[in-house]
Design a protein around this motif. Structure first.
Motif, PDB file in Angstrom:
ATOM      1  N   GLY A 134       3.144  17.004   9.146  1.00 46.78           N
ATOM      2  CA  GLY A 134       1.882  16.285   9.141  1.00 46.78           C
ATOM      3  C   GLY A 134       2.046  14.782   9.189  1.00 46.78           C
ATOM      4  N   TYR A 135       3.255  14.306   8.909  1.00 42.92           N
ATOM      5  CA  TYR A 135       3.491  12.865   8.921  1.00 42.92           C
ATOM      6  C   TYR A 135       3.149  12.240  10.277  1.00 42.92           C
ATOM      7  N   LEU A 136       3.482  12.898  11.353  1.00 39.00           N
ATOM      8  CA  LEU A 136       3.296  12.330  12.680  1.00 39.00           C
ATOM      9  C   LEU A 136       1.850  12.345  13.149  1.00 39.00           C
ATOM     10  N   ASP A 137       1.000  13.030  12.420  1.00 43.08           N
ATOM     11  CA  ASP A 137      -0.402  13.130  12.808  1.00 43.08           C
ATOM     12  C   ASP A 137      -1.215  12.068  12.074  1.00 43.08           C
ATOM     13  N   GLY A 138      -1.704  11.082  12.810  1.00 44.03           N
ATOM     14  CA  GLY A 138      -2.607  10.121  12.195  1.00 44.03           C
ATOM     15  C   GLY A 138      -3.918  10.826  11.910  1.00 44.03           C
ATOM     16  N   HIS A 139      -4.353  10.857  10.667  1.00 45.89           N
ATOM     17  CA  HIS A 139      -5.532  11.642  10.331  1.00 45.89           C
ATOM     18  C   HIS A 139      -6.167  11.129   9.046  1.00 45.89           C
ATOM     19  N   TRP A 140      -7.416  11.504   8.856  1.00 49.55           N
ATOM     20  CA  TRP A 140      -8.141  11.260   7.615  1.00 49.55           C
ATOM     21  C   TRP A 140      -8.195  12.574   6.857  1.00 49.55           C
ATOM     22  N   THR A 141      -7.976  12.511   5.549  1.00 48.36           N
ATOM     23  CA  THR A 141      -7.958  13.747   4.776  1.00 48.36           C
ATOM     24  C   THR A 141      -8.340  13.487   3.332  1.00 48.36           C
ATOM     25  N   TRP A 149      -1.407   6.411   8.521  1.00 49.96           N
ATOM     26  CA  TRP A 149      -0.818   5.723   9.667  1.00 49.96           C
ATOM     27  C   TRP A 149       0.698   5.910   9.614  1.00 49.96           C
ATOM     28  N   PRO A 150       1.314   6.568  10.600  1.00 54.60           N
ATOM     29  CA  PRO A 150       2.783   6.625  10.647  1.00 54.60           C
ATOM     30  C   PRO A 150       3.367   5.212  10.684  1.00 54.60           C
ATOM     31  N   LEU A 151       4.594   5.078  10.233  1.00 60.77           N
ATOM     32  CA  LEU A 151       5.208   3.762  10.090  1.00 60.77           C
ATOM     33  C   LEU A 151       5.186   2.927  11.372  1.00 60.77           C
ATOM     34  N   PRO A 152       5.571   3.467  12.548  1.00 58.22           N
ATOM     35  CA  PRO A 152       5.543   2.631  13.754  1.00 58.22           C
ATOM     36  C   PRO A 152       4.153   2.091  14.066  1.00 58.22           C
ATOM     37  N   ALA A 153       3.127   2.915  13.874  1.00 60.65           N
ATOM     38  CA  ALA A 153       1.760   2.458  14.131  1.00 60.65           C
ATOM     39  C   ALA A 153       1.364   1.362  13.156  1.00 60.65           C
ATOM     40  N   LEU A 154       1.756   1.526  11.894  1.00 59.14           N
ATOM     41  CA  LEU A 154       1.405   0.547  10.870  1.00 59.14           C
ATOM     42  C   LEU A 154       2.056  -0.806  11.155  1.00 59.14           C
ATOM     43  N   SER A 184      11.481   8.734  -4.763  1.00 59.55           N
ATOM     44  CA  SER A 184      11.273   8.280  -3.395  1.00 59.55           C
ATOM     45  C   SER A 184      10.130   7.276  -3.421  1.00 59.55           C
ATOM     46  N   PRO A 185      10.177   6.261  -2.575  1.00 64.31           N
ATOM     47  CA  PRO A 185       9.181   5.200  -2.650  1.00 64.31           C
ATOM     48  C   PRO A 185       7.756   5.713  -2.413  1.00 64.31           C
ATOM     49  N   ALA A 186       6.824   5.207  -3.199  1.00 63.79           N
ATOM     50  CA  ALA A 186       5.409   5.491  -2.999  1.00 63.79           C
ATOM     51  C   ALA A 186       4.675   4.274  -2.471  1.00 63.79           C
ATOM     52  N   MET A 187       5.320   3.115  -2.568  1.00 63.62           N
ATOM     53  CA  MET A 187       4.712   1.857  -2.128  1.00 63.62           C
ATOM     54  C   MET A 187       5.553   1.224  -1.032  1.00 63.62           C
ATOM     55  N   PHE A 188       4.872   0.649  -0.040  1.00 67.33           N
ATOM     56  CA  PHE A 188       5.530  -0.085   1.027  1.00 67.33           C
ATOM     57  C   PHE A 188       4.734  -1.354   1.277  1.00 67.33           C
ATOM     58  N   GLY A 189       5.425  -2.467   1.396  1.00 61.46           N
ATOM     59  CA  GLY A 189       4.721  -3.726   1.610  1.00 61.46           C
ATOM     60  C   GLY A 189       5.481  -4.671   2.522  1.00 61.46           C
ATOM     61  N   TRP A 190       4.774  -5.720   2.942  1.00 59.20           N
ATOM     62  CA  TRP A 190       5.407  -6.736   3.773  1.00 59.20           C
ATOM     63  C   TRP A 190       4.709  -8.078   3.598  1.00 59.20           C
ATOM     64  N   ALA A 191       5.395  -9.117   4.016  1.00 61.83           N
ATOM     65  CA  ALA A 191       4.822 -10.440   4.211  1.00 61.83           C
ATOM     66  C   ALA A 191       4.998 -10.791   5.676  1.00 61.83           C
ATOM     67  N   ALA A 192       3.908 -11.184   6.326  1.00 60.40           N
ATOM     68  CA  ALA A 192       3.955 -11.572   7.735  1.00 60.40           C
ATOM     69  C   ALA A 192       3.237 -12.905   7.888  1.00 60.40           C
ATOM     70  N   ARG A 193       3.677 -13.701   8.819  1.00 67.85           N
ATOM     71  CA  ARG A 193       3.133 -15.064   8.954  1.00 67.85           C
ATOM     72  C   ARG A 193       2.570 -15.290  10.352  1.00 67.85           C
ATOM     73  N   GLY A 227       0.807  -1.213   0.000  1.00 65.76           N
ATOM     74  CA  GLY A 227       0.000   0.000   0.000  1.00 65.76           C
ATOM     75  C   GLY A 227       0.840   1.262   0.000  1.00 65.76           C
ATOM     76  N   THR A 228       0.152   2.355   0.263  1.00 64.32           N
ATOM     77  CA  THR A 228       0.772   3.668   0.285  1.00 64.32           C
ATOM     78  C   THR A 228       1.933   3.712   1.277  1.00 64.32           C
ATOM     79  N   HIS A 229       3.068   4.209   0.829  1.00 63.12           N
ATOM     80  CA  HIS A 229       4.226   4.331   1.730  1.00 63.12           C
ATOM     81  C   HIS A 229       3.918   5.422   2.758  1.00 63.12           C
ATOM     82  N   PRO A 230       3.933   5.084   4.044  1.00 64.06           N
ATOM     83  CA  PRO A 230       3.523   6.068   5.050  1.00 64.06           C
ATOM     84  C   PRO A 230       4.482   7.237   5.206  1.00 64.06           C
ATOM     85  N   CYS A 231       5.719   7.078   4.785  1.00 65.22           N
ATOM     86  CA  CYS A 231       6.717   8.123   5.006  1.00 65.22           C
ATOM     87  C   CYS A 231       6.776   9.159   3.886  1.00 65.22           C
TER      88      CYS A 231
END
Length: 223
Positions: free
Chosen positions: A161-168, A186-191, A212-221, A138-142
């Motif tokens: 504004g990065y540190l403010d979790g918000h809807w916009t 969602w800031p990165l630590p929260a995500l 600069s990256p626009a996408m950030f992803g992960w695989a978690a198990r 999804g969207t890269h939070p940073c």
């Protein structure tokens, strides 16, 4: 069930927005999905896509050997998705699947549409079977959000504004999604914390987009 925000833009999304993206994969979404999801242990294993929208990622999931299944709250988006994979209309905070039953769940470019994403991730953890995989792209939070101006990719501007979790609905363009249906940041630590809080273990990460990256992803198990 409530009317979904995407109902109003479903046809625009399918016929105008998606064609503008082309087949070049500029953000590395397809590459990341192939890398993070990989092939199943057994052919035909089901892979649930939450917030599947019009089902544009079903072909990639199927090519990897999975059986794609989609769930979304938007009935109009699902009209398009139904031609690409089996779908069900449902609330991703209360998935219509039994606990410990699914080998894989994916979420592709949807977490900013879900203000209750921590609850969604917990629900994903519930339906995953032991050893099951959760892939988020999804969207890269940073580097993306209402605080970032990407109108000139040679000089991306990140404002406070990065540190403010918000809807916009604030956006640098009127050709995208955020200005039409809004987005939650969602800031990165929260995500990342919502994944570990749900009892999932990170395995791999991915980024995509230039310069600069626009996408950030992960695989978690699931353990």
């Amino acid at each position: 069930m409530a009317t979904a925000a995407y109902d109003e833009i479903a046809d625009w999304y399918e016929t105008e927005f998606l064609p503008r993206q082309g087949d070049t994969d500029p953000l590395g979404t397809t590459r990341a999905l192939r890398d993070l999801l990989g092939r199943p242990d057994d052919a035909g294993n089901g892979c649930l896509e939450i917030g599947c929208g019009t089902g544009v990622h079903a072909a990639t999931v199927r090519e990897l050997g999975w059986m794609p299944i989609g769930v979304d709250i938007s009935s109009r988006m699902l009209r398009h998705a139904a031609g690409r994979m089996p779908v069900v209309r449902g609330d991703v905070e209360r998935l219509p699947f039994g606990s410990g039953t699914l080998p894989a769940v994916i979420a592709v470019w949807v977490h900013t549409d879900m203000p209750a994403y921590p609850a969604v991730v917990r629900e994903v953890a519930r339906v995953l079977r032991p050893g099951g995989l959760f892939v988020h792209i999804g969207t890269h939070p940073c580097f993306c959000g209402g605080f970032a101006d990407r109108s000139d990719l040679s000089a991306v501007v990140v404002r406070p504004g990065y540190l403010d979790g918000h809807w916009t609905k604030a956006s640098y363009t009127d050709q995208g999604i955020r200005d039409k249906v809004g987005a939650t940041h969602w800031p990165l630590p929260a995500l990342l914390s919502m994944v570990t809080d749900a009892g999932l273990r990170f395995e791999r990460f991915a980024e995509g987009g230039q310069p600069s990256p626009a996408m950030f992803g992960w695989a978690a198990r699931k353990a």
